[in-house]
Design an enzyme around this catalytic site. Structure first.
Site, mmCIF file in Angstrom:
data_model
loop_
_atom_site.group_PDB
_atom_site.id
_atom_site.type_symbol
_atom_site.label_atom_id
_atom_site.label_comp_id
_atom_site.label_asym_id
_atom_site.label_seq_id
_atom_site.Cartn_x
_atom_site.Cartn_y
_atom_site.Cartn_z
ATOM 1 N N HIS A 75 82.724 47.451 74.440
ATOM 2 C CA HIS A 75 84.142 47.340 74.092
ATOM 3 C C HIS A 75 84.756 48.642 73.591
ATOM 4 O O HIS A 75 85.807 48.618 72.945
ATOM 5 C CB HIS A 75 84.327 46.261 73.021
ATOM 6 C CG HIS A 75 84.094 44.877 73.522
ATOM 7 N ND1 HIS A 75 84.891 44.277 74.480
ATOM 8 C CD2 HIS A 75 83.138 43.954 73.207
ATOM 9 C CE1 HIS A 75 84.452 43.056 74.725
ATOM 10 N NE2 HIS A 75 83.392 42.836 73.978
ATOM 11 N N ASP A 99 83.618 35.508 70.450
ATOM 12 C CA ASP A 99 83.527 35.000 71.822
ATOM 13 C C ASP A 99 83.314 33.491 71.839
ATOM 14 O O ASP A 99 83.848 32.801 72.708
ATOM 15 C CB ASP A 99 82.399 35.709 72.570
ATOM 16 C CG ASP A 99 82.790 37.118 72.979
ATOM 17 O OD1 ASP A 99 83.340 37.279 74.076
ATOM 18 O OD2 ASP A 99 82.564 38.046 72.191
ATOM 19 N N GLU A 130 76.897 33.985 72.661
ATOM 20 C CA GLU A 130 78.352 33.961 72.667
ATOM 21 C C GLU A 130 78.925 33.026 73.721
ATOM 22 O O GLU A 130 80.151 32.959 73.894
ATOM 23 C CB GLU A 130 78.887 35.377 72.894
ATOM 24 C CG GLU A 130 78.305 36.079 74.116
ATOM 25 C CD GLU A 130 78.731 37.547 74.197
ATOM 26 O OE1 GLU A 130 79.793 37.898 73.648
ATOM 27 O OE2 GLU A 130 77.997 38.338 74.821
ATOM 28 N N ASP A 173 65.933 55.574 77.051
ATOM 29 C CA ASP A 173 65.475 56.934 77.321
ATOM 30 C C ASP A 173 66.173 57.942 76.410
ATOM 31 O O ASP A 173 65.586 58.948 76.000
ATOM 32 C CB ASP A 173 65.732 57.306 78.786
ATOM 33 C CG ASP A 173 64.618 56.861 79.714
ATOM 34 O OD1 ASP A 173 63.616 56.302 79.226
ATOM 35 O OD2 ASP A 173 64.756 57.056 80.943
ATOM 36 N N ARG A 183 75.070 48.400 71.985
ATOM 37 C CA ARG A 183 75.513 47.187 72.675
ATOM 38 C C ARG A 183 75.867 47.623 74.091
ATOM 39 O O ARG A 183 76.891 48.247 74.328
ATOM 40 C CB ARG A 183 76.719 46.543 71.989
ATOM 41 C CG ARG A 183 77.241 45.343 72.781
ATOM 42 C CD ARG A 183 78.039 44.348 71.958
ATOM 43 N NE ARG A 183 79.338 44.870 71.539
ATOM 44 C CZ ARG A 183 80.250 44.126 70.890
ATOM 45 N NH1 ARG A 183 79.977 42.855 70.589
ATOM 46 N NH2 ARG A 183 81.394 44.651 70.523
#
Length: 260
Positions: free
Chosen positions: A50, A180, A154, A89, A75
């Protein structure tokens, strides 16, 4: 404040139900991560889903977190093997994965994040492998021991599969995404009965599985209420939220000095 353990201990601390405090990072720069981490927050969540992060800005934010000793979760924008591999990584402590609504999805996510028993692509040349300094099997052992995988609950359909989701080996815990769930359930707000009932189901399933729960809270009072229900990791606001709150307060205080 007691000295904060090394970020490599985050998975163990999370699994043990230690009291952990973090915040979302929405600004794709290093500075906010440095400030938050230096204050003593246990972890930051770099929000690719987001916020306007890309591979380069995620890499910089992870480096900033490591510089100040804070665990860096990401996230991810989507739960694909490529997205998960790239942030791990880069040296992320772990991942927060959206829309883990089934046991199959949980297994796919875990497989993408683990070497042994999973499908994570190997390279010890990025930051996670010390730019080649950590030998192959040493890197694999350390990564599998330290990478934290948290599934976001969610979606309403996930509520009927909670036991199966939480039973997936390698899924370290869940994050309750009340916003959500509120939208998906058509509820009036996060405190509506149907959302609270969903939270109760998630807490109960996590307790049966012996796995921790992370949740976003507005402050100490809300954190205490959810702690009593079983939460142990708390995401408090965002870097932008902290900025807005502090700026609003400063503006109001100085504006009040203006001559009548």
């Amino acid at each position: 404040m007691t000295e904060r353990p090394h970020p490599s201990a985050f998975r163990r601390r999370f699994a043990a139900g230690n009291h952990l405090i973090g915040t979302f990072i929405k600004t794709p720069v290093t500075h906010t991560v440095e400030i938050i981490g230096a204050l003593g927050f246990d972890f930051v969540v770099i929000d690719e889903e987001h916020a306007p992060f890309d591979r380069v800005t995620i890499d910089g934010a992870i480096l900033a977190a490591r510089a100040v000793g804070s665990a860096a979760l990401v996230r991810v924008a989507e739960p694909t093997p490529a997205k998960i591999l790239s942030v791990l990584d880069d040296g992320a402590t772990g991942i927060l994965v959206p829309h883990v609504a089934s046991a199959d999805r949980a297994r796919e996510v875990v497989a993408s994040a683990r070497y042994r028993g999973g499908k994570r692509g190997f390279s010890n040349s990025p930051r996670a492998g010390g730019y080649g300094a950590r030998p192959l099997w040493q890197h694999i052992e350390a990564a599998d021991a330290e990478v934290t995988v948290i599934g976001m609950i969610e979606d309403p359909e996930a509520l009927d599969q909670l036991d199966a989701i939480l039973a997936v080996d390698g899924l370290d815990g869940v994050f309750i995404r009340r916003g959500d769930l509120t939208v998906a359930l058509g509820a009036a707000g996060p405190d509506a009965p149907e959302v609270q009932e969903a939270c109760t189901k998630i807490f109960a399933a996590a307790k049966r599985a012996g796995k921790p729960v992370c949740i976003m809270v507005g402050g100490a009072a809300e954190a205490a209420a959810f702690q009593a229900r079983g939460a142990s990791a708390f995401i408090v606001s965002t870097d932008l939220g902290f900025l807005r709150t502090a700026a609003t307060k400063a503006l109001a205080e100085v504006a009040a000095l203006a001559p009548a």
